[in-house]
Design a protein around this motif. Sequence first.
Motif, PDB file in Angstrom:
ATOM      1  N   VAL A 183       0.835  -1.197   0.000  1.00  0.00           N
ATOM      2  CA  VAL A 183       0.000   0.000   0.000  1.00  0.00           C
ATOM      3  C   VAL A 183       0.873   1.252   0.000  1.00  0.00           C
ATOM      4  O   VAL A 183       2.006   1.245   0.474  1.00  0.00           O
ATOM      5  CB  VAL A 183      -0.973   0.037   1.203  1.00  0.00           C
ATOM      6  N   ASN A 184       0.303   2.313  -0.541  1.00  0.00           N
ATOM      7  CA  ASN A 184       1.023   3.576  -0.631  1.00  0.00           C
ATOM      8  C   ASN A 184       0.016   4.709  -0.732  1.00  0.00           C
ATOM      9  O   ASN A 184      -1.174   4.488  -0.908  1.00  0.00           O
ATOM     10  CB  ASN A 184       1.954   3.574  -1.854  1.00  0.00           C
ATOM     11  N   GLY A 185       0.494   5.933  -0.627  1.00  0.00           N
ATOM     12  CA  GLY A 185      -0.348   7.099  -0.797  1.00  0.00           C
ATOM     13  C   GLY A 185      -0.665   7.807   0.504  1.00  0.00           C
ATOM     14  O   GLY A 185      -0.572   7.223   1.587  1.00  0.00           O
ATOM     15  N   GLN A 186      -1.041   9.084   0.401  1.00  0.00           N
ATOM     16  CA  GLN A 186      -1.345   9.877   1.594  1.00  0.00           C
ATOM     17  C   GLN A 186      -2.400   9.186   2.446  1.00  0.00           C
ATOM     18  O   GLN A 186      -2.262   9.097   3.664  1.00  0.00           O
ATOM     19  CB  GLN A 186      -1.829  11.268   1.208  1.00  0.00           C
ATOM     20  N   TYR A 187      -3.484   8.733   1.818  1.00  0.00           N
ATOM     21  CA  TYR A 187      -4.432   7.832   2.460  1.00  0.00           C
ATOM     22  C   TYR A 187      -4.250   6.495   1.771  1.00  0.00           C
ATOM     23  O   TYR A 187      -4.613   6.342   0.605  1.00  0.00           O
ATOM     24  CB  TYR A 187      -5.858   8.351   2.336  1.00  0.00           C
ATOM     25  N   ALA A 188      -3.652   5.562   2.476  1.00  0.00           N
ATOM     26  CA  ALA A 188      -3.107   4.354   1.872  1.00  0.00           C
ATOM     27  C   ALA A 188      -4.129   3.634   0.992  1.00  0.00           C
ATOM     28  O   ALA A 188      -5.273   3.403   1.404  1.00  0.00           O
ATOM     29  CB  ALA A 188      -2.604   3.420   2.967  1.00  0.00           C
ATOM     30  N   ARG A 189      -3.685   3.291  -0.201  1.00  0.00           N
ATOM     31  CA  ARG A 189      -4.488   2.498  -1.129  1.00  0.00           C
ATOM     32  C   ARG A 189      -3.673   1.282  -1.564  1.00  0.00           C
ATOM     33  O   ARG A 189      -2.450   1.328  -1.640  1.00  0.00           O
ATOM     34  CB  ARG A 189      -4.880   3.318  -2.360  1.00  0.00           C
ATOM     35  N   LEU A 190      -4.370   0.219  -1.836  1.00  0.00           N
ATOM     36  CA  LEU A 190      -3.732  -1.025  -2.235  1.00  0.00           C
ATOM     37  C   LEU A 190      -3.166  -0.875  -3.645  1.00  0.00           C
ATOM     38  O   LEU A 190      -3.887  -0.528  -4.584  1.00  0.00           O
ATOM     39  CB  LEU A 190      -4.760  -2.151  -2.177  1.00  0.00           C
ATOM     40  N   GLU A 191      -1.858  -1.144  -3.782  1.00  0.00           N
ATOM     41  CA  GLU A 191      -1.201  -1.015  -5.078  1.00  0.00           C
ATOM     42  C   GLU A 191      -0.810  -2.349  -5.684  1.00  0.00           C
ATOM     43  O   GLU A 191      -0.284  -2.399  -6.792  1.00  0.00           O
ATOM     44  CB  GLU A 191       0.045  -0.127  -4.960  1.00  0.00           C
ATOM     45  N   GLY A 192      -1.051  -3.430  -4.988  1.00  0.00           N
ATOM     46  CA  GLY A 192      -0.681  -4.745  -5.492  1.00  0.00           C
ATOM     47  C   GLY A 192      -0.194  -5.635  -4.369  1.00  0.00           C
ATOM     48  O   GLY A 192      -0.571  -5.457  -3.208  1.00  0.00           O
ATOM     49  N   LEU A 193       0.652  -6.584  -4.733  1.00  0.00           N
ATOM     50  CA  LEU A 193       1.194  -7.540  -3.772  1.00  0.00           C
ATOM     51  C   LEU A 193       2.649  -7.216  -3.456  1.00  0.00           C
ATOM     52  O   LEU A 193       3.380  -6.697  -4.311  1.00  0.00           O
ATOM     53  CB  LEU A 193       1.102  -8.960  -4.337  1.00  0.00           C
ATOM     54  N   ASN A 194       3.058  -7.549  -2.253  1.00  0.00           N
ATOM     55  CA  ASN A 194       4.441  -7.344  -1.821  1.00  0.00           C
ATOM     56  C   ASN A 194       5.296  -8.488  -2.382  1.00  0.00           C
ATOM     57  O   ASN A 194       5.717  -9.398  -1.658  1.00  0.00           O
ATOM     58  CB  ASN A 194       4.501  -7.295  -0.292  1.00  0.00           C
ATOM     59  N   ILE A 195       5.552  -8.435  -3.671  1.00  0.00           N
ATOM     60  CA  ILE A 195       6.240  -9.527  -4.357  1.00  0.00           C
ATOM     61  C   ILE A 195       7.641  -9.746  -3.804  1.00  0.00           C
ATOM     62  O   ILE A 195       8.077 -10.891  -3.615  1.00  0.00           O
ATOM     63  CB  ILE A 195       6.294  -9.249  -5.871  1.00  0.00           C
ATOM     64  N   ILE A 196       8.356  -8.664  -3.531  1.00  0.00           N
ATOM     65  CA  ILE A 196       9.716  -8.810  -3.001  1.00  0.00           C
ATOM     66  C   ILE A 196       9.686  -9.557  -1.669  1.00  0.00           C
ATOM     67  O   ILE A 196      10.475 -10.481  -1.433  1.00  0.00           O
ATOM     68  CB  ILE A 196      10.387  -7.436  -2.846  1.00  0.00           C
ATOM     69  N   GLY A 197       8.772  -9.173  -0.802  1.00  0.00           N
ATOM     70  CA  GLY A 197       8.653  -9.857   0.478  1.00  0.00           C
ATOM     71  C   GLY A 197       8.269 -11.317   0.314  1.00  0.00           C
ATOM     72  O   GLY A 197       8.773 -12.190   1.037  1.00  0.00           O
ATOM     73  N   MET A 198       7.398 -11.616  -0.635  1.00  0.00           N
ATOM     74  CA  MET A 198       6.979 -12.994  -0.871  1.00  0.00           C
ATOM     75  C   MET A 198       8.148 -13.833  -1.381  1.00  0.00           C
ATOM     76  O   MET A 198       8.324 -14.996  -0.981  1.00  0.00           O
ATOM     77  CB  MET A 198       5.801 -13.020  -1.839  1.00  0.00           C
ATOM     78  N   LYS A 199       8.970 -13.253  -2.245  1.00  0.00           N
ATOM     79  CA  LYS A 199      10.152 -13.971  -2.720  1.00  0.00           C
ATOM     80  C   LYS A 199      11.109 -14.252  -1.572  1.00  0.00           C
ATOM     81  O   LYS A 199      11.722 -15.323  -1.505  1.00  0.00           O
ATOM     82  CB  LYS A 199      10.847 -13.158  -3.811  1.00  0.00           C
ATOM     83  N   ARG A 200      11.242 -13.287  -0.652  1.00  0.00           N
ATOM     84  CA  ARG A 200      12.105 -13.499   0.503  1.00  0.00           C
ATOM     85  C   ARG A 200      11.588 -14.614   1.389  1.00  0.00           C
ATOM     86  O   ARG A 200      12.349 -15.277   2.084  1.00  0.00           O
ATOM     87  CB  ARG A 200      12.232 -12.201   1.301  1.00  0.00           C
TER      88      ARG A 200
END
Length: 267
Positions: A183-200
């Motif tokens: 998530v990102n943005g001033q008021y957080a919005r879902l931008e996708g999946l945390n792919i880097i974290g999932m790979k880790r």
Amino acid sequence: MTSIDPTARVEDGAVIGEGTTIGPYCVVGRDVVIGANCKLIAHAHVMGHTTVGDGCTVYPFASLGGAPQDLSYRGEPTRLQIGAGCTIREGVTMNVGTVKGGGLTRVGERGFFMNNSHVGHDCIVGNDVIFATSATLGGHCEIGDFVYIGGLSAVHQFARVGPQVMIGGVCGVRGDIIPYGLVNGQYARLEGLNIIGMKRRKFTRERLAAVRSFYQKLFEAPGVFSERLSTVQPLAASDPAIAEILQFIEAGKQRSLCLPSGRNAED
């Protein structure tokens, strides 16, 4: 061997574990239990009914176990529990719980809490989290394992953040964030999946593809969200991460779900 600097104040009743160092000008209250091989570097204040697990390091001007910032609190002996192996940097604050919230603020193991971050009363924080500078939790938040909260971001009281979520910097999180979300943005919005974290976490290419396909069907396909949610329910059997996300959504009570920009539960 336990070492207590002569300028530190450790009240009678406090329990200090073997091999722990209490540095200059630290204050440790009478109801505090500090585990083995901890290090309070200097000027740290640990108070209230607080337990600090083995191998934690607490930096100057951290304040652990203070009264909850809740107007209903009347001095009840509520608790703060911090797991083993945490690093708690300068100016971090963690409060005990409230009676109405269950009486316990719990922080998991191996957390890394950067300067001036805050864990509010009655929060439940998982293992292996990272709170960047001034990351803040309101009361009663639930934070899963391996969550990263960016600097100057704040999570609204009663919000839930699933495991392996990444929250960008300077975000206001007002809703629940699904496991593995980004998530990102001033008021957080879902931008996708945390792919880097999932790979880790050793997700295979096949598992990543399956969870991505599920995400697209649930959050990016046309139609009403409740209908899309019903459509993807059978996919729970195809991967444990998908089942975890669906269970998380089903368990939501207090806060609405954080969705992608431009989407809402009725679209």
